[in-house]
Scaffold this motif. Structure first.
Motif, PDB file in Angstrom:
ATOM      1  N   THR A  87      25.350  94.910  96.711  1.00 50.81           N
ATOM      2  CA  THR A  87      25.327  93.830  95.728  1.00 50.81           C
ATOM      3  C   THR A  87      24.803  94.336  94.395  1.00 50.81           C
ATOM      4  O   THR A  87      25.383  94.055  93.332  1.00 50.81           O
ATOM      5  CB  THR A  87      24.460  92.663  96.246  1.00 50.81           C
ATOM      6  N   GLY A 111      30.685  79.173  99.653  1.00 53.25           N
ATOM      7  CA  GLY A 111      31.413  78.580  98.535  1.00 53.25           C
ATOM      8  C   GLY A 111      32.153  77.314  98.898  1.00 53.25           C
ATOM      9  O   GLY A 111      32.943  76.794  98.107  1.00 53.25           O
ATOM     10  N   SER A 145      28.049  80.220  89.582  1.00 49.91           N
ATOM     11  CA  SER A 145      27.856  80.176  91.033  1.00 49.91           C
ATOM     12  C   SER A 145      27.580  81.569  91.586  1.00 49.91           C
ATOM     13  O   SER A 145      28.232  82.541  91.191  1.00 49.91           O
ATOM     14  CB  SER A 145      29.091  79.589  91.723  1.00 49.91           C
ATOM     15  N   LEU A 168      27.942  83.496  94.927  1.00 48.49           N
ATOM     16  CA  LEU A 168      28.733  83.270  96.142  1.00 48.49           C
ATOM     17  C   LEU A 168      28.975  84.569  96.892  1.00 48.49           C
ATOM     18  O   LEU A 168      29.098  85.633  96.285  1.00 48.49           O
ATOM     19  CB  LEU A 168      30.091  82.652  95.786  1.00 48.49           C
ATOM     20  N   ASN A 169      29.096  84.446  98.200  1.00 47.23           N
ATOM     21  CA  ASN A 169      29.519  85.577  99.016  1.00 47.23           C
ATOM     22  C   ASN A 169      31.032  85.571  99.221  1.00 47.23           C
ATOM     23  O   ASN A 169      31.616  86.594  99.574  1.00 47.23           O
ATOM     24  CB  ASN A 169      28.814  85.549 100.372  1.00 47.23           C
ATOM     25  N   GLU A 186      34.019  84.757  96.954  1.00 46.78           N
ATOM     26  CA  GLU A 186      34.300  84.449  95.552  1.00 46.78           C
ATOM     27  C   GLU A 186      35.556  83.610  95.358  1.00 46.78           C
ATOM     28  O   GLU A 186      35.669  82.874  94.378  1.00 46.78           O
ATOM     29  CB  GLU A 186      34.394  85.747  94.738  1.00 46.78           C
ATOM     30  N   HIS A 187      36.517  83.714  96.273  1.00 49.88           N
ATOM     31  CA  HIS A 187      37.768  82.977  96.113  1.00 49.88           C
ATOM     32  C   HIS A 187      37.727  81.650  96.865  1.00 49.88           C
ATOM     33  O   HIS A 187      38.766  81.113  97.254  1.00 49.88           O
ATOM     34  CB  HIS A 187      38.944  83.843  96.574  1.00 49.88           C
ATOM     35  N   GLY A 230      34.171  78.908  93.879  1.00 56.12           N
ATOM     36  CA  GLY A 230      34.524  80.008  92.987  1.00 56.12           C
ATOM     37  C   GLY A 230      35.622  79.628  92.015  1.00 56.12           C
ATOM     38  O   GLY A 230      35.568  79.943  90.825  1.00 56.12           O
ATOM     39  N   SER A 282      34.242  77.167  89.225  1.00 55.78           N
ATOM     40  CA  SER A 282      33.099  77.581  88.414  1.00 55.78           C
ATOM     41  C   SER A 282      33.560  78.225  87.109  1.00 55.78           C
ATOM     42  O   SER A 282      34.666  78.768  87.024  1.00 55.78           O
ATOM     43  CB  SER A 282      32.220  78.570  89.196  1.00 55.78           C
ATOM     44  N   VAL A 323      31.483  83.319  88.257  1.00 48.20           N
ATOM     45  CA  VAL A 323      31.027  83.628  89.607  1.00 48.20           C
ATOM     46  C   VAL A 323      30.281  84.959  89.583  1.00 48.20           C
ATOM     47  O   VAL A 323      30.795  85.962  89.070  1.00 48.20           O
ATOM     48  CB  VAL A 323      32.199  83.708  90.602  1.00 48.20           C
ATOM     49  N   GLY A 325      29.188  87.449  92.207  1.00 51.98           N
ATOM     50  CA  GLY A 325      29.479  87.676  93.615  1.00 51.98           C
ATOM     51  C   GLY A 325      28.467  88.564  94.298  1.00 51.98           C
ATOM     52  O   GLY A 325      27.950  89.526  93.717  1.00 51.98           O
TER      53      GLY A 325
END
Length: 608
Positions: free
Chosen positions: A267, A349, A370, A372-373, A375-376, A380, A383, A386, A388
């Motif tokens: 990450t 998400g 946002s 998020l883990n 993203e789509h 996501g 927003s 994003v 991610g």
């Protein structure tokens, strides 16, 4: 999260590896590639941006021969998702694939460049190939080169390596990232996830942290991080994908706890310039310097991550924050500032209440950011921005690695805002960023604490009620600990700010109520110590997570201590999350509950 598959044997390697990579698609990726040793003992490779279909099409145009092969699916972190940056990396007489993060990448690259080495990609992984090739050029054997190279690497990684002139040889290594060996008939396999090995072998060895291995067609040698030859057991894997996906762990939660270092590392890697070690977040849809205030909202563990984020953003970036759980905020209708920002946090998400509040806040003209883990996901798509995580799939209902990945993004966002708001200088930012980027290594050290946590768990497992205490930024970590214990062990637990003990909760304390303290020596320690002494005086059984300095002062009052690596106060909440979650897991084992699918709970709450 990236995926690795490798084979050394007597069948064509490319189709075997390609099929293994397909079984790893669930991890998410944006480029892929394969390298082989051909019949002339030369390394050949093929790579493609995008999905495996693109790689397969490229392989039809340029087939790869050979029975020794390695392959990789890459989730872009260092460097854009291009064919140039795709793995395998081929330098001189070596090709490698790599999952994870090399924390001392910039230092190694400067050293190699000074010796005349030229780099062609934007990745941290390329330094590994250069180090290996440099060793080969000076006359080392592949095994000697591999050992010398991995001793230079800092961070969390899994590696597979092949060498020109050495058909029938495959070397792997792991530190803080999973890697498994599969046994065939006259062939051996390597995979970052045993799911990749499922159609190839039911006999699996899971490498332990720090292990490296030398695979040949009919033999396996495994060594520890000191180079000593070691034995690791061979397990018979189930043929069901659900069982295989646990990679030898008893539960998905146990596996995901061990993936904390990689989730944090990948990450952070995605949002870090590897050359300057500076955090680089996407362009914001607003100016952080003029932002009047922000709203943070989420549900469950993600809400506690948001509470940590509030501490950071207010104390370091000097940005006023409102925070509320999404299920309340969406119906409370509080006034919103002009040109304000809303920061929403969700693993999936798709969390119904968080998605609902997103739409409410958009109507109030708030810019939506946002974390998020996935993203789509719906969040996501709706927003404005994003941020991610790269935590990979989280199967267990109780969130683990996604929580520390969320905190990692929040920490990076805080430092970015602080810089743009002009409230920290360059030296302060550099120091805090270095503490953050060093965290994957510290997280890997925490994985060695399961035994100490297990001793503490025996006390908790006998209780009907447990109190968790923390002060300041550790208070949300206490809340996360209490939530995890309730979720998977069904023991009633409550978390309090330690300073609130005398305002009511102290009446609950007796020898049957354990008190779990989150107590790093760098965060309001004297205050916490005083509160724990009050609890001890009333018969409380004190259990504490602390560091070496804190342990010296807690040893007289604490029944059990779990001593964590020393880290700066800025990143302590991320590190201390890990053993708190481990404690809940160990208690659940003792209680015999369904760890991965606790009663009445679902992974993603997609309805109110």
């Amino acid at each position: 999260m990236c995926g690795i598959c490798g084979v050394v044997g007597h069948h064509p390697g490319t189709p075997i590896v390609l099929e293994g990579l397909r079984r790893l698609e669930y991890r998410g990726y944006d480029s892929a590639g394969i390298a082989t040793i051909d019949h002339h003992q030369h390394i050949t490779r093929c790579r493609a941006a995008g999905k495996l279909d693109n790689l397969e099409a490229a392989l039809r145009e340029t087939p790869l021969t050979g029975t020794t092969a390695i392959g990789h699916t890459r989730w872009a972190t260092h460097g854009a998702p291009t064919t140039l940056n795709a793995h395998p990396h081929h330098v001189g007489q070596v090709a490698i694939v790599h999952n994870g993060i090399i924390e001392n990448f910039a230092e190694l690259k400067r050293e190699l460049s000074a010796r005349g080495r030229s780099f062609t990609t934007e990745t941290d992984s390329e330094v590994i190939a250069h180090l290996l090739d440099e060793c080969i050029e000076r006359g080392d054997t592949p095994q000697e080169a591999a050992f010398a190279t991995i001793r230079r690497l800092e961070g969390a990684y899994a590696l597979a390596m092949i060498f020109e002139g050495h058909d029938g040889l495959l070397i792997g290594a792991r530190h803080g990232a999973p890697l498994a060996i599969g046994y065939g008939e006259g062939e051996m396999f390597l995979g970052s996830d045993s799911l990749a090995l499922a159609p190839l072998s039911r006999r699996i060895t899971y490498l332990e942290d720090g292990d490296w291995c030398v695979l040949k067609t009919h033999s396996v040698e495994i060594f520890d991080q000191e180079g000593n030859k070691v034995h690791r057991s061979i397990q018979t894997a189930s043929l069901t994908s659900g069982q295989i996906g646990k990679d030898g762990y008893r539960h998905f939660m146990e596996k995901e706890l061990h993936e904390h270092p990689l989730a944090i590392g990948q990450t952070l890697q995605r949002i870090t310039d590897p050359t300057t070690r500076q955090l680089v977040l996407p362009e914001m849809p607003f100016d952080p310097a003029t932002l009047p205030r922000a709203t943070i909202t989420a549900c469950g563990s993600a809400f506690y991550a948001g509470m940590v984020g509030r501490y950071w953003l207010e104390s370091i970036a000097r940005l006023p924050i409102d925070i509320d759980v999404a299920s309340e905020l969406r119906y409370r209708n509080p006034p919103q500032p002009n040109q304000g920002m809303a920061l929403l946090i969700s693993q999936s998400g798709e969390t119904a209440d968080t998605l609902g509040v997103l739409r409410v806040l958009k109507k109030e003209q708030q810019k939506i950011v946002s974390i998020l883990n996935v993203e789509h996901s719906t969040m996501g798509r709706e927003s404005d921005l994003v941020l991610g995580m790269v935590a990979g799939p989280e199967i267990s209902v109780a969130s683990t690695k996604a929580f520390t990945a969320q905190l990692s993004v929040l920490a990076a966002l805080t430092l970015t805002f602080a810089r743009k708001r002009g409230v920290i200088n360059a030296q302060q930012e550099r120091e805090l960023t270095n503490h953050l980027l060093d965290l994957p290594s510290r997280a890997a050290e925490v994985m060695k604490l399961f035994g100490a946590v297990r001793v503490m768990a025996r006390v908790i497992a006998q209780a009907r009620d447990v109190l968790y205490l923390g002060r300041g930024i550790c208070m949300p970590i206490a809340q996360e600990g209490a939530l995890k214990l309730k979720e998977i062990s069904y023991i009633h637990a409550e978390a309090y700010a330690a300073g609130e003990l005398k305002h009511g909760p102290i009446s609950l304390i007796d020898p049957s109520v354990p008190v779990v303290a989150i107590a790093p020596s760098t965060i309001l320690f004297d205050k916490t110590l005083s509160n724990l002494q009050e609890a001890k005086a009333r018969g409380g059984r004190i259990l504490a997570f602390t560091d070496a300095k804190g342990a010296e002062r807690l040893s007289d009052i604490a029944e059990h201590l779990v001593i964590l690596p020393d880290v700066d106060a800025f990143v302590a909440p991320i590190l201390y999350t890990i053993p708190v979650q481990m404690l809940a897991y160990e208690v659940a084992l003792l209680k015999g509950t369904d760890v991965d699918q606790p009663r009445n709970l679902a992974k993603s709450v997609t309805v109110e």
